[in-house]
Design an enzyme around this catalytic site. Sequence first.
Site, short mmCIF file in Angstrom:
data_model
loop_
_atom_site.label_atom_id
_atom_site.label_comp_id
_atom_site.label_asym_id
_atom_site.label_seq_id
_atom_site.Cartn_x
_atom_site.Cartn_y
_atom_site.Cartn_z
CG ASP A 4 -2.09 0.96 1.06
OD1 ASP A 4 -3.23 0.51 0.87
OD2 ASP A 4 -1.85 2.20 1.10
CB ILE A 5 0.73 4.26 -2.15
CG1 ILE A 5 1.80 5.19 -2.69
CG2 ILE A 5 -0.55 5.01 -1.82
CD1 ILE A 5 1.48 5.75 -4.07
CG ASN B 158 -12.65 -0.80 3.49
OD1 ASN B 158 -13.14 -1.16 4.56
ND2 ASN B 158 -11.47 -0.21 3.40
CD GLU C 249 -10.30 6.72 0.04
OE1 GLU C 249 -9.12 6.49 -0.30
OE2 GLU C 249 -10.63 7.60 0.86
CB VAL C 250 -9.32 1.70 -5.26
CG1 VAL C 250 -8.89 1.18 -6.62
CG2 VAL C 250 -8.34 2.76 -4.75
CG HIS D 275 -8.62 -2.84 -2.67
ND1 HIS D 275 -9.56 -2.24 -3.47
CD2 HIS D 275 -8.56 -2.10 -1.54
CE1 HIS D 275 -10.04 -1.17 -2.87
NE2 HIS D 275 -9.47 -1.06 -1.68
CG HIS E 5 -6.92 -2.95 2.86
ND1 HIS E 5 -6.19 -1.80 2.71
CD2 HIS E 5 -8.13 -2.72 2.28
CE1 HIS E 5 -6.93 -0.89 2.07
NE2 HIS E 5 -8.11 -1.42 1.80
P1 AMP Z 1 -9.95 1.37 0.15
O1 AMP Z 1 -10.29 2.55 1.02
O2 AMP Z 1 -10.30 0.06 0.80
O3 AMP Z 1 -10.53 1.51 -1.24
O4 AMP Z 1 -8.37 1.36 0.04
C1 AMP Z 1 -7.65 1.87 -1.04
C2 AMP Z 1 -6.18 1.73 -0.68
O5 AMP Z 1 -5.43 1.87 -1.85
C3 AMP Z 1 -5.67 2.77 0.33
O6 AMP Z 1 -5.13 2.11 1.46
C4 AMP Z 1 -4.62 3.54 -0.49
O7 AMP Z 1 -3.52 3.95 0.29
C5 AMP Z 1 -4.22 2.50 -1.53
N1 AMP Z 1 -3.66 3.03 -2.77
C6 AMP Z 1 -4.18 3.99 -3.55
N2 AMP Z 1 -3.40 4.20 -4.62
C7 AMP Z 1 -2.38 3.31 -4.53
C8 AMP Z 1 -1.23 3.02 -5.33
N3 AMP Z 1 -0.98 3.68 -6.48
N4 AMP Z 1 -0.38 2.06 -4.92
C9 AMP Z 1 -0.61 1.40 -3.77
N5 AMP Z 1 -1.67 1.62 -2.96
C10 AMP Z 1 -2.53 2.57 -3.33
#
Ligand code: AMP
Length: 125
Positions: A39-40, A97, A105-106, A110, A112
Amino acid sequence: MAIDPAQPYDDQNIFAKILRGEIPCNKAYEDEWSLAFHDIAPQAPQHILVIPKGSYVSWDDFSQRAGADEIAGFVRAVGKVARDNGLVQPGYRLLANVGKDAGQEVPHLHVHLFGGKPLGRMIAA
Ligand code: AMP
């Protein structure tokens, strides 16, 4: 901003771009079905994201549409990433999530994987 888990898959999302190699990631593992990367913005000493290579918005979407091989491959990848990073003995946490209340958010499924310290309460008070 949280995503709508019922939306159609958006192939411009950031994890789709990582899967296509259009933006870099710090890769932890890859196989036929899955990609894992750090994770970034880590929220634990070890914070790894595991994603399926197929186009799924969320756990909800994946659990409805994915084939048995994809599901098995993805679940095995999550377990392997935890083992390969020495997380089984100390313990770890998985989190996926889905949608607004969870703060997804994405819009690409995914999981975690958190570890490396005692992780405290399962849900913040
Ligand atoms: P969520 O809130 O469950 O959608 O988590 C999205 C996660 O993606 C967050 O923990 C971000 O820090 C992570 N994230 C977003 N962009 C990147 C990226 N380019 N590389 C790695 N992790 C990312």
